[in-house]
Scaffold this motif. Structure first.
Motif: not given
Lengths: 595, 386, 156
Positions: A45-49, A52, A61, A66-67, A85, A88-89, A92-93, A153, B321, B325, B359
């Protein structure tokens, strides 16, 4: 494409196959990159990040899951930039999350919680953007609870429901700040096309999807002296429960489990394996009847006949192939056979008022909870099974009782309805029902054991999505002379995606099979939606190995040799598919809406 | 004295030729020659990413397989951008010619104009032009089936892989890259996606030749560029200008004399404050779609930023994310600072967050939020606080 | 419902029954019925043989595929920056008072729905709005009263 790719990760050169992700390349040299949306069962999926990494020469990044790795890439998996980074992710979650971990069922088994601690994230970094609307927990389903306030998500559930099960009950809805994982028009889980398989639960990294829990009600029953509380435990529970209690994956804990349940106050600790053996007799008789009707009486019968042990599969076919329910065996699942007999045969034999019996089932399954509550499952005159527990719930109940599980002695199941065979044990693994059926059917038809070493029918075992095999009946007993020379073709499917392949062949009229085993969950019940989390193919295989080891250790390994089975026919049921069987052990299915 | 912005007349030029003459003339040349011409012209994508158009087409010709697609990205959603609408209204023939040349060069037989839903009123006229094109393409024996695909309202579908996802009947969520559409695009086939203006420009490169085209612009940014100009300006509208002018020159020409800031490149671009007008060059990687919004001293930059962030929080696809967010946090954060619920230093935390978003976000949408956020917060910090 | 079925049948004949037909079919329904009802989405799921959740998930992604009931005329007022600068607020409040509905609401007679929308690409002529497919620019309160006067008198 076998051409190799060489790249550098944290200063180490690594060579991988073309198409390997950076994440997997790093794993190969024991570098662990954190993940959330990634699951080895599912597409990328590569969506939570959170995964990185730094790719030298690139401004932004790179999501390592996903790469694909590329020649000459220079990758850093840990650097100040990456740490900032990722933190921060995580922050945010967490800001979108209901962080009341103390009241969360997945606390201490939550991927978000673990990473949150690793990255030292607290609630003060960002303001909460948790929506009020997400805080109402959907408890409408008998099986699955959905708590959007815990959802990150990652879409693992969405991909599970789509890719493994081909059901697509869960979808990503809305957009931007309102994006969420939901159902058709946000309907509650009991009003949608959901099979209750619970695979979404075992693939969820957090507490957003959990089974509906019933153990408080069970404690209440145990604490009530007027109640006679019995429990039947499914074969797949004993090879996975240990994971909840500090044992390595693949440890069998049957004897300790029995002891624990007795000490917790269950009046009788019984074995679903008993009715698994009974299922083989009933279902086998049903199959032979269909074959006779087809071959001797030249009647139109629904072949292949398909097993009906897996309630997720049953609801799937009711929704998706409502015109083809005739292919299902009319046998109830072992859990429901057990329930119907517990409040009739068992009550009679033990001299207990069936109204006072509380019948509990410990299952590797989420769908069993729904099954227990089907209105048609009341043939004893009561609700046949009062409550279904998952392996996880059982693990928590044992912990709650303060038992030092690892120090418990081994004990045997109580009688009656506690005797089992190796054939019943293997019901827990994909192909197990088929193998058990073949062991007995071959013996009944020919008077000889199946022509496989140690009764181990290897072609029906393993994790391949669809397995096909055939067995030829020769020198049949006179009663089964109509099968002389017949080559019975069988297939085994696990995971509803694979069940769909089998069904589509049936719909197209091209199915070559006589008998098919279907289990809703990948790996069969050992990979069930009620099993300890995580479940991966490696874990499935270990539970399967434990299952077959349990089989090999059993003195009796064919269902028709179970003495309690012989006893119940002699004393109660009289004959397979007889009137009593028909009433208590068989059921009907219903058409449900497909969309 | 700053130089005035140079107006150019290529894309909107009358160049009186017969219908689809550019296409017919181009098809008389060799495909290699046409690609070489485009590469030499230095034309870059006019949608935002600025990928060299000639190279993209060259890669497409190199892709194996008999099915390839050409898609014109007319999902013009960047706030402050409306030049594609003008193009499709006034010179659709140049756009379609560009697409047809691309189809011919790359060997594509299917093409789509992905028109944003908000421009549905353009469908009828555009369809008429497509019908005219069909007669002419028949004449020259070009097999290129061109259709309009109507979007359904999502800014992020301007991102080419999101656009393709939506054409496939799915949520318009950007894909992981690689693979790029040029290898694995619509329905898994090689797909060229170019902006409306890019196709129009490409057809004009074929018309006037690379040498002529290269006379305009700078070494980095060849040719002309359409600018959508709006805001506090007496001359709002679409202008074809040479790249390389300073913001000062631009503001002098198009501002109302009281220009406080210019938003270059839409919400995804940068907000240039007056003090930087002289040194900021339009076309230095900040043109995006050519959106330029002019703000005079009566405007609250807090309100501007709030408007942008509200836009982002709604238009983020929501899958990754940092963008989903992060946009909400930036919006909520500036509100809290403004209300005094958070100290002014919280803005610094938010600046770091916007850098993390740059980033780590999956696509250009989340990656570019920091452009306007940091340029406004840094240059107009007082307005954010008081 | 019979009409919806017929409509979807016709749309699927025109656009096909592959997944890529989904958006054009949904747009065709919205054009006729103003929004996507539960029944219409279920019918689309059936015709395309995809799950209803996927139909809803896709529809709810797009601003112009309404899954809430809308009126015959859907008014979308641009709220992006330049329209905001040029007096969008006043335009909105004028519409609210003329139609007697708030943003997000539909009038009782199901004639109008009022929504805000992101950039319409009419910035140089803001404030702007679209009503269904038609666009209106350089709006003033007077112009709003005049436009909706015509709609209310059924002159459009």
């Amino acid at each position: 494409m076998a051409n190799n790719i060489t790249l550098t990760i944290d200063g180490h050169q690594v060579t991988v196959d073309h198409g390997t992700s950076i994440l997997d390349a790093a794993k190969k040299i024991n570098i662990k990159i954190p993940t959330l949306c990634h699951h080895e069962d599912l597409c990328v999926a590569g969506n939570c990040r959170i995964c990185v990494v730094e790719q030298v020469g690139k401004q932004t990044l790179t999501a390592s899951c996903a790469t694909p790795a590329d020649n000459g890439m220079i990758i850093l998996t840990s650097s100040p930039k990456i740490r900032r980074a990722r933190k921060d992710i995580m922050a945010l979650l967490v800001s979108e999350h209901n962080t009341q971990c103390t009241t969360c069922y997945r606390s201490t088994n939550c991927e978000l919680q673990i990473l949150s601690a690793e990255y030292n994230v607290d609630n003060s970094i960002y303001m909460s953007v948790l929506k009020d609307g997400d805080c109402k927990i959907d408890k409408a389903s008998w099986s699955v609870e959905k708590d959007n306030s815990k959802c990150i998500r990652c879409q693992r559930c969405v991909r599970t429901c789509a890719e493994i099960q081909h059901v697509n009950a869960l979808a990503v809805t809305e957009r931007g700040k309102d994006m969420k994982i939901s159902t058709f028009m946000h309907l509650p889980m009991n009003e949608i096309v959901c099979t209750n398989c619970g695979q979404c639960i075992t693939h969820c990294p957090t507490g957003a999807l959990t089974e509906r829990r019933y153990y408080d009600e069970i404690w209440a029953a145990i604490d009530d002296p007027k109640k006679h509380v019995i429990i039947n435990t499914a074969p797949a529970v004993r090879v996975a429960l240990g994971e909840m209690l500090g044992y390595p994956v693949g440890t069998r804990v049957t004897g300790k489990m029995v002891t624990a349940l007795k000490q917790m106050g269950f009046n009788s600790v019984l074995d679903t394996d008993f009715t698994a053996d009974l299922t083989i007799i009933e279902e086998g008789t049903e199959l032979l009847g269909r074959l006779k009707d087809a071959l001797v009486h030249k009647k139109q019968v629904s072949l292949p006949m398909i097993t009906s042990c897996s309630p997720g599969w049953i609801k799937f076919i009711e929704h998706m192939y409502p015109e083809h329910l005739g292919h299902l065996s009319s046998c109830k699942s072992p859990q429901q056979m057990f329930g119907a007999l517990a409040k009739t045969y068992y009550a009679e034999k033990m001299g207990i008022d069936p109204a006072s019996i509380v019948s509990v089932a410990a299952m590797p399954c989420a769908a069993k909870k729904f099954e227990a509550n089907r209105p048609e499952m009341r043939d004893s005159g009561f609700q046949d099974i009062d409550a279904g527990l998952t392996t996880r719930e059982l693990g928590y109940m044992i912990k709650q009782s303060g038992l030092n599980f690892q120090d418990l002695e081994n004990n045997s199941f109580d009688t009656i309805m506690g005797e089992s065979t190796g054939a019943a044990v293997i019901f827990g693994a994909t192909g197990g029902v088929m193998e058990a059926a073949l062991r007995t059917a071959y013996f009944l038809i020919t008077g000889r054991n199946v022509p496989f070493e140690n009764l181990n029918i290897m072609p029906v075992r393993g994790l391949e999505g669809i397995k096909a095999a055939s067995i030829k009946f020769e020198k049949c007993l006179p009663e089964y002379s109509f099968l002389e020379g017949v080559e019975a073709k069988v297939a085994i499917a696990h995971g509803l995606k694979n069940a769909r392949v089998i069904m589509d062949q049936i719909v197209a009229g091209t199915s070559p099979y006589h008998f098919v085993e279907v289990m809703a969950c990948p790996g069969g019940c050992i990979g069930g939606g009620g099993q300890p989390i995580p479940t991966t193919n490696e874990i499935r295989q270990k539970r399967i190995d434990a299952t077959y080891a349990e089989d090999m250790g059993k003195p009796i390994r064919m269902s028709h040799e179970n003495p309690e089975v012989a006893q119940i026919y002699a004393e109660y049921l009289k004959v397979p598919l007889g009137e009593k069987s028909h009433h208590l052990l068989h059921t009907k299915y219903r058409k449900r809406n497909r969309y | 004295m700053t130089q005035k912005p140079k107006k150019v007349d290529i894309i909107f030029s009358p160049y009186s030729v017969a219908p689809y003459q550019i296409l017919k003339d181009t098809m008389k040349r060799s495909k290699e020659e046409v690609i070489a011409e485009l590469v030499s012209s230095g034309l870059r994508g006019r949608g935002g990413a600025g990928f060299p158009t000639g190279m993209k087409w060259k890669f497409a010709t190199e892709q194996k397989g008999s099915v390839k697609y050409v898609i014109c990205n007319a999902d013009e959603g960047e706030p402050g951008t409306f030049k594609d609408r003008k193009l499709l209204m006034s010179v659709p023939r140049k756009v379609i010619s560009g697409m047809a040349i691309c189809a011919w060069v790359t060997g594509s037989t299917e093409g789509f104009i992905y028109l944003r839903r908000e421009y549905k009123y353009l469908v009828n006229d555009l369809q008429k032009e497509i019908d005219i094109f069909k007669q002419h393409s028949k004449e020259v024996g070009l097999n290129f089936n061109l259709q309009i695909f109507l979007g359904a309202g999502a800014y992020v579908c301007g991102e080419e892989t999101a656009l393709i996802e939506s054409m496939e009947g799915k949520r318009g969520e950007p894909r992981n890259k690689p693979p790029y559409p040029i290898q694995d695009g619509f329905l898994g086939k090689p797909t060229v996606v170019n902006n409306v203006e890019t196709f129009a420009s490409a057809s004009m490169v074929c018309r006037i030749g690379a040498t002529e085209y290269k006379k305009f612009g700078t070494a980095d940014q060849r040719g002309s560029k359409l600018f959508s100009i709006s805001g506090d300006s007496p001359k709002e509208g679409v202008f074809e200008l040479e790249l390389g002018m300073s913001v000062e020159a631009f503001a002098n020409e198009f501002g109302d004399g009281d220009t406080k800031a210019v938003q270059v490149g839409g919400v995804a671009g940068f907000c240039v404050p007056r003090k930087d007008f002289a040194k900021a060059i339009i076309g230095d990687g900040n043109t995006t779609g050519g959106s330029t919004m002019i703000f005079n001293s009566s405007r609250s930059m807090y309100r501007v930023l709030h408007n942008y962030l509200d836009f982002y929080a709604e238009e983020s696809c929501g899958q990754c994310t940092p963008c989903r967010i992060g946009c909400q946090q930036l919006l909520k954060g500036i509100e809290a600072v403004k209300k005094g619920e958070k100290p002014a230093e919280y803005l610094d935390q938010l600046l770091k967050l916007s850098e993390s978003m740059r980033l780590t976000s999956k696509c250009g949408l989340g990656q570019s939020v920091t452009n306007s956020f940091s340029s406004i917060v840094t240059n107009f910090r007082e307005e954010m606080i008081f | 419902m019979a009409d919806t079925k017929e409509l979807i049948n016709a749309l699927s004949k025109k656009h096909g029954i592959e997944r890529k037909s989904l958006l054009p079919i949904l747009q065709g329904i919205v054009e006729k019925e103003n929004y996507l009802s539960k029944d219409s989405m279920l019918e689309v799921a059936k015709v395309l043989d995809i799950s209803a959740a996927e139909v809803y998930g896709t529809a709810s992604f797009f601003s112009f595929l309404d899954t809430k009931e809308r009126g015959q005329y859907v008014v979308r007022v641009c709220k992006s920056m330049t329209c905001d600068m040029k007096g969008k607020e006043e335009i909105l409040s004028t519409i609210e008072s003329v139609l007697k509905i708030k943003i997000g609401e539909t009038s009782q007679d199901k004639k109008f729905s009022l929504l805000e929308t992101n950039c319409l690409g009419l910035c140089e002529e803001g404030p702007a709005m679209i009503i269904n497919d038609d666009y209106f620019v350089k709006l003033t309160p007077e112009k709003i009263r005049e436009i909706f006067g015509r709609y209310l008198r059924n002159e459009i």
